[in-house]
Design a protein around this motif. Structure first.
Motif, PDB file in Angstrom:
ATOM      1  N   LEU A  74      -6.715   5.059   8.159  1.00  0.00           N
ATOM      2  CA  LEU A  74      -6.404   3.727   8.681  1.00  0.00           C
ATOM      3  C   LEU A  74      -6.248   2.726   7.556  1.00  0.00           C
ATOM      4  CD1 LEU A  74      -6.219   1.551  10.916  1.00  0.00           C
ATOM      5  CD2 LEU A  74      -8.723   1.460  10.857  1.00  0.00           C
ATOM      6  N   PHE A  75      -7.221   2.685   6.631  1.00  0.00           N
ATOM      7  CA  PHE A  75      -7.153   1.722   5.538  1.00  0.00           C
ATOM      8  C   PHE A  75      -5.975   2.021   4.614  1.00  0.00           C
ATOM      9  CE2 PHE A  75     -11.685   0.949   6.585  1.00  0.00           C
ATOM     10  CZ  PHE A  75     -11.619  -0.428   6.679  1.00  0.00           C
ATOM     11  N   ALA A  76      -5.642   3.303   4.434  1.00  0.00           N
ATOM     12  CA  ALA A  76      -4.493   3.645   3.592  1.00  0.00           C
ATOM     13  C   ALA A  76      -3.211   3.073   4.170  1.00  0.00           C
ATOM     14  CB  ALA A  76      -4.385   5.169   3.451  1.00  0.00           C
ATOM     15  N   TYR A  77      -3.047   3.169   5.480  1.00  0.00           N
ATOM     16  CA  TYR A  77      -1.828   2.666   6.111  1.00  0.00           C
ATOM     17  C   TYR A  77      -1.831   1.133   6.206  1.00  0.00           C
ATOM     18  CZ  TYR A  77       0.072   7.185   7.492  1.00  0.00           C
ATOM     19  OH  TYR A  77       0.626   8.441   7.472  1.00  0.00           O
ATOM     20  N   ILE A  78      -3.011   0.544   6.424  1.00  0.00           N
ATOM     21  CA  ILE A  78      -3.075  -0.906   6.579  1.00  0.00           C
ATOM     22  C   ILE A  78      -2.951  -1.623   5.237  1.00  0.00           C
ATOM     23  CG2 ILE A  78      -4.592  -2.813   7.206  1.00  0.00           C
ATOM     24  CD1 ILE A  78      -5.613  -1.211   9.504  1.00  0.00           C
ATOM     25  N   LEU A  79      -3.642  -1.119   4.204  1.00  0.00           N
ATOM     26  CA  LEU A  79      -3.651  -1.791   2.912  1.00  0.00           C
ATOM     27  C   LEU A  79      -2.453  -1.423   2.049  1.00  0.00           C
ATOM     28  CD1 LEU A  79      -7.445  -1.489   1.980  1.00  0.00           C
ATOM     29  CD2 LEU A  79      -6.245  -3.410   3.045  1.00  0.00           C
ATOM     30  N   GLY A  80      -1.794  -0.308   2.352  1.00  0.00           N
ATOM     31  CA  GLY A  80      -0.676   0.119   1.525  1.00  0.00           C
ATOM     32  C   GLY A  80       0.443  -0.898   1.435  1.00  0.00           C
ATOM     33  N   PRO A  81       1.012  -1.355   2.561  1.00  0.00           N
ATOM     34  CA  PRO A  81       2.125  -2.326   2.478  1.00  0.00           C
ATOM     35  C   PRO A  81       1.764  -3.646   1.809  1.00  0.00           C
ATOM     36  CG  PRO A  81       2.101  -1.233   4.611  1.00  0.00           C
ATOM     37  CD  PRO A  81       0.843  -0.811   3.918  1.00  0.00           C
ATOM     38  N   PRO A  82       0.604  -4.275   2.100  1.00  0.00           N
ATOM     39  CA  PRO A  82       0.301  -5.528   1.389  1.00  0.00           C
ATOM     40  C   PRO A  82       0.138  -5.342  -0.116  1.00  0.00           C
ATOM     41  CG  PRO A  82      -1.060  -5.317   3.364  1.00  0.00           C
ATOM     42  CD  PRO A  82      -0.397  -4.000   3.155  1.00  0.00           C
ATOM     43  N   VAL A  83      -0.358  -4.188  -0.537  1.00  0.00           N
ATOM     44  CA  VAL A  83      -0.609  -3.974  -1.958  1.00  0.00           C
ATOM     45  C   VAL A  83       0.666  -3.576  -2.693  1.00  0.00           C
ATOM     46  CG1 VAL A  83      -1.860  -2.555  -3.632  1.00  0.00           C
ATOM     47  CG2 VAL A  83      -3.022  -3.382  -1.584  1.00  0.00           C
ATOM     48  N   PHE A  84       1.433  -2.639  -2.138  1.00  0.00           N
ATOM     49  CA  PHE A  84       2.580  -2.074  -2.850  1.00  0.00           C
ATOM     50  C   PHE A  84       3.933  -2.577  -2.343  1.00  0.00           C
ATOM     51  CE2 PHE A  84      -0.776   1.222  -3.005  1.00  0.00           C
ATOM     52  CZ  PHE A  84      -0.963   1.260  -4.379  1.00  0.00           C
ATOM     53  N   GLY A  85       3.993  -3.153  -1.162  1.00  0.00           N
ATOM     54  CA  GLY A  85       5.271  -3.522  -0.575  1.00  0.00           C
ATOM     55  C   GLY A  85       5.605  -2.609   0.596  1.00  0.00           C
ATOM     56  N   TRP A  86       6.883  -2.617   1.014  1.00  0.00           N
ATOM     57  CA  TRP A  86       7.277  -1.863   2.204  1.00  0.00           C
ATOM     58  C   TRP A  86       6.985  -0.374   2.062  1.00  0.00           C
ATOM     59  CZ3 TRP A  86      10.696   2.154   1.890  1.00  0.00           C
ATOM     60  CH2 TRP A  86      11.508   2.231   0.749  1.00  0.00           C
ATOM     61  N   TYR A  87       7.123   0.153   0.831  1.00  0.00           N
ATOM     62  CA  TYR A  87       6.885   1.581   0.640  1.00  0.00           C
ATOM     63  C   TYR A  87       5.395   1.918   0.556  1.00  0.00           C
ATOM     64  CZ  TYR A  87       6.562   0.005  -4.237  1.00  0.00           C
ATOM     65  OH  TYR A  87       6.224  -0.661  -5.389  1.00  0.00           O
ATOM     66  N   GLY A  88       4.545   0.908   0.664  1.00  0.00           N
ATOM     67  CA  GLY A  88       3.113   1.177   0.654  1.00  0.00           C
ATOM     68  C   GLY A  88       2.654   2.000   1.839  1.00  0.00           C
ATOM     69  N   ILE A  89       3.458   2.015   2.926  1.00  0.00           N
ATOM     70  CA  ILE A  89       3.104   2.832   4.078  1.00  0.00           C
ATOM     71  C   ILE A  89       3.163   4.307   3.722  1.00  0.00           C
ATOM     72  CG2 ILE A  89       5.431   3.054   5.023  1.00  0.00           C
ATOM     73  CD1 ILE A  89       4.173   2.601   7.806  1.00  0.00           C
ATOM     74  N   PHE A  90       3.903   4.666   2.657  1.00  0.00           N
ATOM     75  CA  PHE A  90       3.939   6.037   2.162  1.00  0.00           C
ATOM     76  C   PHE A  90       3.084   6.206   0.905  1.00  0.00           C
ATOM     77  CE2 PHE A  90       8.193   5.069   3.952  1.00  0.00           C
ATOM     78  CZ  PHE A  90       8.083   5.831   5.111  1.00  0.00           C
ATOM     79  N   LEU A  91       3.113   5.212   0.017  1.00  0.00           N
ATOM     80  CA  LEU A  91       2.357   5.312  -1.225  1.00  0.00           C
ATOM     81  C   LEU A  91       0.860   5.158  -0.992  1.00  0.00           C
ATOM     82  CD1 LEU A  91       2.452   5.680  -4.254  1.00  0.00           C
ATOM     83  CD2 LEU A  91       2.837   3.216  -4.501  1.00  0.00           C
ATOM     84  N   GLY A  92       0.477   4.328  -0.014  1.00  0.00           N
ATOM     85  CA  GLY A  92      -0.947   4.161   0.280  1.00  0.00           C
ATOM     86  C   GLY A  92      -1.636   5.473   0.624  1.00  0.00           C
ATOM     87  N   PRO A  93      -1.089   6.279   1.552  1.00  0.00           N
ATOM     88  CA  PRO A  93      -1.705   7.581   1.833  1.00  0.00           C
ATOM     89  C   PRO A  93      -1.727   8.510   0.624  1.00  0.00           C
ATOM     90  CG  PRO A  93      -0.278   6.944   3.634  1.00  0.00           C
ATOM     91  CD  PRO A  93      -0.057   5.937   2.537  1.00  0.00           C
ATOM     92  N   ILE A  94      -0.692   8.454  -0.229  1.00  0.00           N
ATOM     93  CA  ILE A  94      -0.698   9.305  -1.422  1.00  0.00           C
ATOM     94  C   ILE A  94      -1.862   8.945  -2.332  1.00  0.00           C
ATOM     95  CG2 ILE A  94       0.570   9.874  -3.527  1.00  0.00           C
ATOM     96  CD1 ILE A  94       3.156   9.642  -2.003  1.00  0.00           C
TER      97      ILE A  94
END
Length: 368
Positions: free
Chosen positions: A318-338
């Motif tokens: 959950l936190f990977a998907y939620i925090l990914g976009p604010p931290v990295f941008g639109w691709y954070g939804i993929f980079l956050g889980p990585i």
């Protein structure tokens, strides 16, 4: 360890310059590809979506190139299309919500609010529209549309390149894996185990959880439509498609995600029944029994374990998907889980080994 004396100079002459060149080359590549990081990460996501199907086709006799092509054309491309359609439908459903819909919801949950004060008629909305029409900033609408077309063409080109990147990853994964094991990792079983666990985690996150969300959206939509078919007059579930999409994405929230959606629907239906026909209270009760007990039980017992497994705590995902976009941008939804998978596997596997390396090697003399 680098030897001392004359061997130091010999080592630097033989390898030092190559390491310097490697670092310089890495800096150049990072600087050149930094603007395309999002598309690279999206390509890795597509690779993990396509890999299970491509491997199954390869086991049935197709070549690696043919299996990769068939998978990308018949599976991944429709899959991306479905994701795009689901997102578009959600936006369309939100955009088509009328003010009267919000009035109905407010009347159910907040009966003391005077909805007549909301601007709902053409005469009330006309001044707002007139102000917008006379806004000088609208003179740049042509430039905005031109920029939008340019961005669309650029995104289409980058999407095509991303598909090519995913294709080569799927087609050459065995060759790349063999080269990585023999030329890079070598005889390091700990590194091999770590990379395998990261790979398994990414497969579970990208392939499993994505399929789980889509399956929940589809099943919830079917159940909601079925309830509307038998609903008493005036007790239909509003915006079935939008609520099905919300139910699927709410599944990322552990324990309470879908229950929040169910409770909201039950509350709306119950208040509607109380205000119109109390004999229809059986409908929200039946809805909660089916969705909160039967449907949720099937999702937790069969759908989620089968598609996504239980490799990581749901809260971390959950936190990977939620925090990914604010931290990295639109691709954070993929980079956050990585980032989450790489970090969690390291903490689980390698960090204890590093912390207790002295105790493990003192008695055996084995190399970690």
């Amino acid at each position: 360890m680098i030897p001392n004396g004359d061997a130091d100079a010999a080592w630097f002459r033989s390898r030092g310059w190559w390491w310097t060149f490697a670092f310089a080359l890495a800096i150049v590549l990072i600087a050149a590809l930094s603007d395309y990081l999002g598309w690279i990460v999206f390509g890795i996501f597509l690779y993990y979506v396509a890999r299970p199907v491509s491997r199954r086709l390869h086991q049935r006799g197709l070549s690696s190139g043919t299996s990769a092509t068939v998978t990308l054309v018949l599976v991944v491309l429709p899959f991306v299309g479905v994701l795009f359609v689901v997102a578009s439908l959600a936006i369309v459903q939100i955009a088509t919500l009328e003010l009267t819909d919000f009035d109905a919801v407010l009347e159910r949950f907040l009966p003391d609010v005077d909805t007549d004060e909301l601007p709902t008629t053409d005469m009330e909305l006309y001044p707002v529209a007139e102000d917008l029409a006379t806004d000088p900033r609208l003179a740049t609408v042509g430039q905005w549309l031109s920029g939008l077309v340019g961005r669309f063409l650029t995104a289409s080109y980058l999407l095509f390149v991303t598909f090519l990147f995913a294709f080569f990853l799927v087609r050459d994964e065995r060759r790349l894996g063999r080269w990585l094991r023999t030329e890079i990792v070598g005889e390091r079983p700990n590194v091999t185990t770590y990379l395998r666990n990261v790979d398994a985690g990414l497969q579970s996150i990208f392939f499993g959880y994505t399929l789980t969300i889509l399956a929940i959206v589809l099943l919830a939509g079917v159940v909601y439509a079925g309830f509307n078919a038998i609903a008493p007059a005036g007790l239909e579930i509003p915006q079935v498609l939008l609520l099905a999409i919300v139910t699927g994405f709410a599944s990322v929230i552990p324990l309470v995600g879908r229950n929040i959606v169910y409770a909201s629907i039950v509350g709306y239906l119950a208040l509607t029944a109380i205000r119109t026909d109390p004999t229809g209270l059986w409908f929200p009760v039946a809805f909660y029994v089916v969705m909160g007990v039967l449907f949720d039980g099937i999702i937790r017992t069969y759908v989620r374990p089968t598609l996504s497994g239980r490799l990581f705590p749901t809260g971390l995902i959950l936190f990977a998907y939620i925090l990914g976009p604010p931290v990295f941008g639109w691709y954070g939804i993929f980079l956050g889980p990585i980032v989450m998978v790489v970090t969690v596997v390291f903490v689980q596997q390698q960090l204890p080994r590093l912390l207790h390396a002295d105790q493990r090697t003192s008695g055996t003399g084995e190399r970690e």
